[in-house]
Write an enzyme that holds these catalytic residues in place. Sequence first.
Site, mmCIF file in Angstrom:
data_model
loop_
_atom_site.group_PDB
_atom_site.id
_atom_site.type_symbol
_atom_site.label_atom_id
_atom_site.label_comp_id
_atom_site.label_asym_id
_atom_site.label_seq_id
_atom_site.Cartn_x
_atom_site.Cartn_y
_atom_site.Cartn_z
ATOM 1 N N HIS A 118 0.891 3.870 -9.133
ATOM 2 C CA HIS A 118 -0.117 4.859 -9.509
ATOM 3 C C HIS A 118 -0.568 4.599 -10.931
ATOM 4 C CE1 HIS A 118 -2.141 8.706 -10.018
ATOM 5 N NE2 HIS A 118 -2.170 8.745 -8.700
ATOM 6 N N ASP A 152 -0.170 8.746 -0.605
ATOM 7 C CA ASP A 152 -0.615 8.112 0.639
ATOM 8 C C ASP A 152 0.547 7.577 1.470
ATOM 9 O OD1 ASP A 152 -3.376 8.550 0.332
ATOM 10 O OD2 ASP A 152 -3.482 6.935 -1.144
ATOM 11 N N MET A 167 0.818 -1.209 0.000
ATOM 12 C CA MET A 167 0.000 0.000 0.000
ATOM 13 C C MET A 167 0.857 1.266 0.000
ATOM 14 S SD MET A 167 -2.887 -0.769 -0.481
ATOM 15 C CE MET A 167 -3.768 -2.277 -0.692
ATOM 16 N N GLY A 168 0.378 2.260 -0.764
ATOM 17 C CA GLY A 168 1.131 3.514 -0.864
ATOM 18 C C GLY A 168 2.154 3.497 -1.988
ATOM 19 N N PHE A 169 2.148 2.419 -2.806
ATOM 20 C CA PHE A 169 3.072 2.349 -3.945
ATOM 21 C C PHE A 169 2.287 2.162 -5.236
ATOM 22 C CE2 PHE A 169 5.707 1.287 -0.391
ATOM 23 C CZ PHE A 169 6.910 1.930 -0.685
HETATM 24 N N1 ACO Z 1 2.219 -3.463 -4.786
HETATM 25 C C1 ACO Z 1 2.595 -4.554 -5.482
HETATM 26 N N2 ACO Z 1 2.476 -4.642 -6.813
HETATM 27 C C2 ACO Z 1 1.965 -3.590 -7.449
HETATM 28 C C3 ACO Z 1 1.560 -2.423 -6.792
HETATM 29 C C4 ACO Z 1 1.693 -2.386 -5.407
HETATM 30 N N3 ACO Z 1 1.351 -1.316 -4.701
HETATM 31 N N4 ACO Z 1 1.097 -1.523 -7.683
HETATM 32 C C5 ACO Z 1 1.190 -2.099 -8.883
HETATM 33 N N5 ACO Z 1 1.717 -3.356 -8.730
HETATM 34 C C6 ACO Z 1 1.995 -4.314 -9.791
HETATM 35 C C7 ACO Z 1 0.745 -5.120 -10.064
HETATM 36 O O1 ACO Z 1 0.650 -6.272 -9.276
HETATM 37 C C8 ACO Z 1 0.927 -5.417 -11.523
HETATM 38 O O2 ACO Z 1 1.872 -6.460 -11.663
HETATM 39 P P1 ACO Z 1 1.657 -7.604 -12.769
HETATM 40 O O3 ACO Z 1 1.654 -6.862 -14.084
HETATM 41 O O4 ACO Z 1 2.799 -8.493 -12.538
HETATM 42 O O5 ACO Z 1 0.317 -8.211 -12.458
HETATM 43 C C9 ACO Z 1 1.563 -4.156 -12.078
HETATM 44 O O6 ACO Z 1 2.282 -3.585 -10.987
HETATM 45 C C10 ACO Z 1 0.563 -3.164 -12.603
HETATM 46 O O7 ACO Z 1 -0.345 -2.870 -11.539
HETATM 47 P P2 ACO Z 1 -1.866 -2.446 -11.724
HETATM 48 O O8 ACO Z 1 -2.571 -2.676 -10.436
HETATM 49 O O9 ACO Z 1 -2.405 -3.095 -12.962
HETATM 50 O O10 ACO Z 1 -1.671 -0.917 -12.021
HETATM 51 P P3 ACO Z 1 -2.819 0.122 -11.988
HETATM 52 O O11 ACO Z 1 -2.338 1.263 -12.745
HETATM 53 O O12 ACO Z 1 -4.120 -0.484 -12.376
HETATM 54 O O13 ACO Z 1 -2.919 0.385 -10.416
HETATM 55 C C11 ACO Z 1 -2.891 1.236 -8.284
HETATM 56 C C12 ACO Z 1 -2.639 1.536 -9.774
HETATM 57 C C13 ACO Z 1 -4.316 0.711 -8.082
HETATM 58 C C14 ACO Z 1 -2.728 2.533 -7.495
HETATM 59 C C15 ACO Z 1 -1.885 0.179 -7.807
HETATM 60 O O14 ACO Z 1 -0.581 0.651 -7.998
HETATM 61 C C16 ACO Z 1 -2.113 -0.201 -6.356
HETATM 62 O O15 ACO Z 1 -2.944 -1.071 -6.064
HETATM 63 N N6 ACO Z 1 -1.384 0.436 -5.388
HETATM 64 C C17 ACO Z 1 -1.600 0.194 -3.983
HETATM 65 C C18 ACO Z 1 -2.798 1.001 -3.471
HETATM 66 C C19 ACO Z 1 -2.490 2.469 -3.353
HETATM 67 O O16 ACO Z 1 -1.441 2.852 -2.850
HETATM 68 N N7 ACO Z 1 -3.440 3.302 -3.775
HETATM 69 C C20 ACO Z 1 -3.312 4.754 -3.693
HETATM 70 C C21 ACO Z 1 -3.407 5.385 -5.046
HETATM 71 S S1 ACO Z 1 -2.931 7.092 -5.023
HETATM 72 C C22 ACO Z 1 -4.164 7.908 -4.197
HETATM 73 O O17 ACO Z 1 -5.303 7.501 -4.132
HETATM 74 C C23 ACO Z 1 -3.766 9.209 -3.540
#
Ligand code: ACO
Length: 374
Positions: free
Chosen positions: A263, A314, A259-261
């Site tokens: 975008h 975050d 979480m927090g990583f």
């Molecule tokens: N931890 C581990 N792996 C991650 C993370 C993460 N935080 N973020 C992306 N990845 C990986 C995914 O597992 C995926 O890997 P794969 O291709 O091997 O399956 C790849 O990176 C792409 O990730 P997606 O989730 O498809 O990227 P998307 O652009 O849809 O997601 C998101 C963005 C939802 C923010 C995602 O990075 C995430 O879930 N982060 C953690 C939640 C978070 O911190 N949210 C806050 C957003 S910012 C805000 O609201 C202020």
Amino acid sequence: MTVTDAPPEVHKGLAGVVADTTAISKVDSETNSLLYRGYPVQDLCAHRGFLDVAHLLWTGELPDATALAALTERERALRPIDRSLQALLMATPTTCHPMDTLRTAVSWLGSEDVREDDAGANATKSLRLLAALPTVVAIDQRRRRGQDPIAPDPSLGYSENFFHMTFGEVPAPEVVRAFEVSMILYAEHSFNASTFTARVVTSTLSDLYSAVVAGIGALKGPLHGGANEAVMHMLAEIDGPEAAQAWLAEALAGKRKIMGFGHRVYKRGDSRVPTLQRSLEEVVELTGAHDLLATHTALATAMHREKGLHPNLDYPAGPLYHLMGFDIPMFTPLFVMSRITGWTAHITEQLAANSLIRPLATYQGPARREVPAR
Ligand code: ACO
């Protein structure tokens, strides 16, 4: 048997889809920058307060001294909530998440406000929400700790008053400033999930409160605003900086999202992070929480090494709010207190040039079939 309609191409999660234009903010992943109405957000943090930014987002321009004084006076006058809402807050189960309390409170405020949804009334409603939400959040934090409410103090500024209502005291100016910076950074971010949700609701010509309630629902999720809480829970699991690498290896092996990583838009780092990271470091200097910062840094370093992912806003916000004394479940409501400005600016923009938001889906269910007679 299933059938698949012939394409159009599906854009899962609307990734990469440009749904409309906006004049409110520009998120540029190439230059790694964020502009509110043309102004770099880090410069707004350096030179202006949260109410200046609210004025900017709502009207398109920063306020001059007279306009800021008028806005300040109105914000201070609109902070108190009436007895009926206080009673509702007290009756809401403490087992529910504070975002549920906040969503319920906004719904209640909407039920009390029968003004039409023209631009003038919406401007007043937006300011009312900006002024009253901190009162709701502070009362909720206190009642969950078994404490009585503290009335707003109209002699105090926005952030100082919020600390006063929550904790009964105003902390060091550096802490107040760090909070104000977090409010500015959280205020607006183009077509993020909660803002887009608010625009979808508005596009049906529903009312402002309904759109804000929906935005709160979208923000609550841990992939969006709920991440600031999840970051702190996660940091609490890690037994110091030396344990960060091993903790991360195990979490990734278990396919956990860290979480927090990451975008959806920024792939080379979130433009807001350096500014809030500096605020976090200043508050760490004041509080002496060097171990927490070391763990925070160690996890970010390990995450970059393992996955090449950068922190989002975050990531510094979670520990910052923790060090300010807020309970973890209150972190996302703090995000709402700020994002109410962006949501309401977008509601106004959507209404000004409305078109119903209604995408298509490619059907993948069963082919046409007869209903069997009974
Ligand atoms: N931890 C581990 N792996 C991650 C993370 C993460 N935080 N973020 C992306 N990845 C990986 C995914 O597992 C995926 O890997 P794969 O291709 O091997 O399956 C790849 O990176 C792409 O990730 P997606 O989730 O498809 O990227 P998307 O652009 O849809 O997601 C998101 C963005 C939802 C923010 C995602 O990075 C995430 O879930 N982060 C953690 C939640 C978070 O911190 N949210 C806050 C957003 S910012 C805000 O609201 C202020």
